[in-house]
Design a protein around this motif. Structure first.
Motif, PDB file in Angstrom:
ATOM      1  N   GLY A 183     -99.310  39.619  46.128  1.00 42.89           N
ATOM      2  CA  GLY A 183    -100.667  39.297  46.560  1.00 42.89           C
ATOM      3  C   GLY A 183    -100.575  38.469  47.824  1.00 42.89           C
ATOM      4  N   ALA A 184    -101.451  38.731  48.788  1.00 41.32           N
ATOM      5  CA  ALA A 184    -101.382  38.005  50.052  1.00 41.32           C
ATOM      6  C   ALA A 184    -102.781  37.802  50.624  1.00 41.32           C
ATOM      7  CB  ALA A 184    -100.521  38.777  51.050  1.00 41.32           C
ATOM      8  N   VAL A 185    -103.068  36.563  50.983  1.00 44.49           N
ATOM      9  CA  VAL A 185    -104.358  36.222  51.590  1.00 44.49           C
ATOM     10  C   VAL A 185    -104.083  35.519  52.916  1.00 44.49           C
ATOM     11  CG1 VAL A 185    -106.480  34.882  51.347  1.00 44.49           C
ATOM     12  CG2 VAL A 185    -105.501  36.021  49.348  1.00 44.49           C
ATOM     13  N   PRO A 186    -104.402  36.178  54.046  1.00 46.40           N
ATOM     14  CA  PRO A 186    -104.228  35.518  55.340  1.00 46.40           C
ATOM     15  C   PRO A 186    -105.360  34.531  55.587  1.00 46.40           C
ATOM     16  CG  PRO A 186    -105.056  37.750  55.655  1.00 46.40           C
ATOM     17  CD  PRO A 186    -104.861  37.554  54.175  1.00 46.40           C
ATOM     18  N   GLY A 187    -105.058  33.482  56.318  1.00 45.16           N
ATOM     19  CA  GLY A 187    -106.070  32.481  56.630  1.00 45.16           C
ATOM     20  C   GLY A 187    -105.647  31.654  57.817  1.00 45.16           C
ATOM     21  N   VAL A 188    -106.305  30.504  57.968  1.00 40.67           N
ATOM     22  CA  VAL A 188    -106.025  29.600  59.074  1.00 40.67           C
ATOM     23  C   VAL A 188    -105.817  28.201  58.507  1.00 40.67           C
ATOM     24  CG1 VAL A 188    -106.934  28.596  61.206  1.00 40.67           C
ATOM     25  CG2 VAL A 188    -107.431  30.985  60.647  1.00 40.67           C
ATOM     26  N   GLY A 189    -104.745  27.542  58.926  1.00 39.19           N
ATOM     27  CA  GLY A 189    -104.488  26.175  58.517  1.00 39.19           C
ATOM     28  C   GLY A 189    -104.732  25.220  59.672  1.00 39.19           C
ATOM     29  N   PRO A 190    -104.797  23.948  59.420  1.00 37.83           N
ATOM     30  CA  PRO A 190    -104.675  23.317  58.103  1.00 37.83           C
ATOM     31  C   PRO A 190    -105.947  23.498  57.276  1.00 37.83           C
ATOM     32  CG  PRO A 190    -105.117  21.656  59.790  1.00 37.83           C
ATOM     33  CD  PRO A 190    -104.980  22.958  60.503  1.00 37.83           C
ATOM     34  N   SER A 191    -105.749  23.798  56.004  1.00 37.32           N
ATOM     35  CA  SER A 191    -106.868  23.977  55.088  1.00 37.32           C
ATOM     36  C   SER A 191    -106.373  23.785  53.665  1.00 37.32           C
ATOM     37  CB  SER A 191    -107.487  25.367  55.237  1.00 37.32           C
ATOM     38  OG  SER A 191    -106.525  26.365  54.960  1.00 37.32           O
ATOM     39  N   GLN A 192    -107.297  23.561  52.739  1.00 31.29           N
ATOM     40  CA  GLN A 192    -106.918  23.408  51.336  1.00 31.29           C
ATOM     41  C   GLN A 192    -106.325  24.706  50.818  1.00 31.29           C
ATOM     42  OE1 GLN A 192    -110.388  22.128  49.165  1.00 31.29           O
ATOM     43  NE2 GLN A 192    -109.825  19.987  49.389  1.00 31.29           N
ATOM     44  N   ASP A 193    -105.342  24.588  49.947  1.00 28.50           N
ATOM     45  CA  ASP A 193    -104.679  25.764  49.396  1.00 28.50           C
ATOM     46  C   ASP A 193    -105.481  26.424  48.273  1.00 28.50           C
ATOM     47  OD1 ASP A 193    -102.551  25.457  51.116  1.00 28.50           O
ATOM     48  OD2 ASP A 193    -101.299  24.401  49.664  1.00 28.50           O
ATOM     49  N   SER A 194    -106.113  25.633  47.436  1.00 26.87           N
ATOM     50  CA  SER A 194    -106.701  26.123  46.194  1.00 26.87           C
ATOM     51  C   SER A 194    -107.682  27.286  46.341  1.00 26.87           C
ATOM     52  CB  SER A 194    -107.365  24.975  45.427  1.00 26.87           C
ATOM     53  OG  SER A 194    -107.730  25.405  44.129  1.00 26.87           O
ATOM     54  N   PRO A 195    -108.564  27.313  47.345  1.00 28.10           N
ATOM     55  CA  PRO A 195    -109.519  28.434  47.423  1.00 28.10           C
ATOM     56  C   PRO A 195    -108.877  29.813  47.553  1.00 28.10           C
ATOM     57  CG  PRO A 195    -110.270  26.628  48.787  1.00 28.10           C
ATOM     58  CD  PRO A 195    -108.873  26.280  48.338  1.00 28.10           C
ATOM     59  N   ASP A 196    -107.650  29.891  48.049  1.00 28.70           N
ATOM     60  CA  ASP A 196    -106.995  31.190  48.217  1.00 28.70           C
ATOM     61  C   ASP A 196    -106.275  31.659  46.959  1.00 28.70           C
ATOM     62  OD1 ASP A 196    -107.853  31.410  50.856  1.00 28.70           O
ATOM     63  OD2 ASP A 196    -106.139  30.271  51.599  1.00 28.70           O
ATOM     64  N   PHE A 197    -106.191  30.801  45.947  1.00 28.43           N
ATOM     65  CA  PHE A 197    -105.484  31.156  44.710  1.00 28.43           C
ATOM     66  C   PHE A 197    -106.149  32.346  44.012  1.00 28.43           C
ATOM     67  CE2 PHE A 197    -104.614  30.865  40.180  1.00 28.43           C
ATOM     68  CZ  PHE A 197    -103.264  30.550  40.121  1.00 28.43           C
ATOM     69  N   ILE A 198    -107.458  32.283  43.854  1.00 31.50           N
ATOM     70  CA  ILE A 198    -108.168  33.325  43.089  1.00 31.50           C
ATOM     71  C   ILE A 198    -108.058  34.695  43.748  1.00 31.50           C
ATOM     72  CG2 ILE A 198    -110.484  34.086  42.384  1.00 31.50           C
ATOM     73  CD1 ILE A 198    -111.006  31.223  41.444  1.00 31.50           C
ATOM     74  N   PRO A 199    -108.374  34.851  45.056  1.00 27.14           N
ATOM     75  CA  PRO A 199    -108.229  36.201  45.623  1.00 27.14           C
ATOM     76  C   PRO A 199    -106.785  36.706  45.626  1.00 27.14           C
ATOM     77  CG  PRO A 199    -108.849  34.607  47.329  1.00 27.14           C
ATOM     78  CD  PRO A 199    -108.962  33.915  46.018  1.00 27.14           C
ATOM     79  N   ALA A 200    -105.820  35.804  45.821  1.00 29.77           N
ATOM     80  CA  ALA A 200    -104.415  36.230  45.822  1.00 29.77           C
ATOM     81  C   ALA A 200    -103.980  36.695  44.431  1.00 29.77           C
ATOM     82  CB  ALA A 200    -103.521  35.091  46.305  1.00 29.77           C
ATOM     83  N   MET A 201    -104.358  35.956  43.395  1.00 29.22           N
ATOM     84  CA  MET A 201    -103.969  36.340  42.028  1.00 29.22           C
ATOM     85  C   MET A 201    -104.693  37.611  41.571  1.00 29.22           C
ATOM     86  SD  MET A 201    -101.495  34.744  40.622  1.00 29.22           S
ATOM     87  CE  MET A 201    -101.710  35.509  39.019  1.00 29.22           C
ATOM     88  N   ARG A 202    -105.962  37.753  41.941  1.00 29.17           N
ATOM     89  CA  ARG A 202    -106.681  38.988  41.573  1.00 29.17           C
ATOM     90  C   ARG A 202    -106.004  40.204  42.208  1.00 29.17           C
ATOM     91  NH1 ARG A 202    -112.620  36.631  41.661  1.00 29.17           N
ATOM     92  NH2 ARG A 202    -112.851  36.313  39.425  1.00 29.17           N
ATOM     93  N   GLN A 203    -105.616  40.067  43.458  1.00 28.63           N
ATOM     94  CA  GLN A 203    -104.927  41.148  44.162  1.00 28.63           C
ATOM     95  C   GLN A 203    -103.602  41.474  43.472  1.00 28.63           C
ATOM     96  OE1 GLN A 203    -102.779  41.170  48.356  1.00 28.63           O
ATOM     97  NE2 GLN A 203    -104.947  40.673  48.570  1.00 28.63           N
ATOM     98  N   ALA A 204    -102.829  40.438  43.144  1.00 26.72           N
ATOM     99  CA  ALA A 204    -101.517  40.635  42.524  1.00 26.72           C
ATOM    100  C   ALA A 204    -101.627  41.265  41.137  1.00 26.72           C
ATOM    101  CB  ALA A 204    -100.786  39.299  42.436  1.00 26.72           C
ATOM    102  N   ALA A 205    -102.641  40.852  40.372  1.00 31.85           N
ATOM    103  CA  ALA A 205    -102.802  41.347  38.995  1.00 31.85           C
ATOM    104  C   ALA A 205    -103.126  42.839  38.957  1.00 31.85           C
ATOM    105  CB  ALA A 205    -103.884  40.547  38.279  1.00 31.85           C
ATOM    106  N   LYS A 206    -103.629  43.387  40.047  1.00 27.85           N
ATOM    107  CA  LYS A 206    -103.892  44.833  40.100  1.00 27.85           C
ATOM    108  C   LYS A 206    -102.595  45.631  40.200  1.00 27.85           C
ATOM    109  CE  LYS A 206    -108.433  44.385  42.259  1.00 27.85           C
ATOM    110  NZ  LYS A 206    -109.212  44.555  43.511  1.00 27.85           N
TER     111      LYS A 206
END
Length: 196
Positions: A62-85
């Motif tokens: 699972g991979a979610v591209p973004g821009v830092g610096p930013s909090q990590d937690s918001p990207d957990f859900i989309p990354a895990m949903r992608q991986a679980a598929k």
């Protein structure tokens, strides 16, 4: 993922390690970077990749591209949903940047994982037991040996940057996100022949 399964890379009880890494937007020597850091120059935003890494193979599932610096937690859900598929994970590991009850609930109640081991963030708990069920269970009995397998995510990032470099070639945010997605595909393709 079918090729990964056929090559024997996916184990019967797969473990996921979730983490994020930053990449550079320009090629620059480490020495120049150190000199510039002390010059009072403000640090700019950088491309960020949040990844779900399959611990046994170092595949990025699972991979979610973004821009830092930013909090990590918001990207957990989309990354895990992608991986679980792609893989039915048994366990998910993450550091304290992902400490939130809703991340546990997503994995356990929605995606069907048996275990989640997310380090408790002292800023969220202090010296008291958390009120939420999944976080409270970790407070009482934290599986440190299992949690320490999280280093596989760092190892996957290290492999990724050694092979593909730590700097992106594109400049615009949309182009960088597309480049990050292509880099993840390339990372996984490089791992497949080694499984023969």
């Amino acid at each position: 993922m079918e090729r990964a399964r056929a090559a024997g890379l996916v184990d019967p009880a797969p473990v996921a390690a979730v983490d994020a890494t930053g990449l550079e937007t320009r090629h620059m020597s480490a020495y120049f970077g150190l000199r510039r850091a002390g010059s009072g120059h403000r640090q700019r935003a950088w491309p960020k990749l949040t990844a779900v890494v399959h611990v046994a193979s170092h595949l990025i599932v699972g991979a979610v591209p973004g821009v830092g610096p930013s909090q990590d937690s918001p990207d957990f859900i989309p990354a895990m949903r992608q991986a679980a598929k792609l893989i039915a994970f048994d366990t998910a590991l993450a550091d304290a940047g992902y400490d939130a009850e809703h991340n546990h609930r997503l994995c356990r109640d929605e995606l069907g994982l048996r275990r989640t081991v997310i380090a408790l963030n002292p800023r969220n708990t202090g010296d008291r037991s958390p009120k939420e069920a999944y976080r409270r269970a970790l407070w009482g009995d934290f599986p440190a040996a299992l949690y320490h397998q999280r280093w596989h995510a760092e190892s996957a990032f290290s492999q990724h940057k050694r092979r593909l470099g730590s700097a992106l070639t594109t400049r615009g945010e949309n182009a960088q996100q597309q480049e990050l997605a292509l880099r993840v595909i390339t990372h996984n393709l490089v791992l497949l022949p080694r499984a023969k």
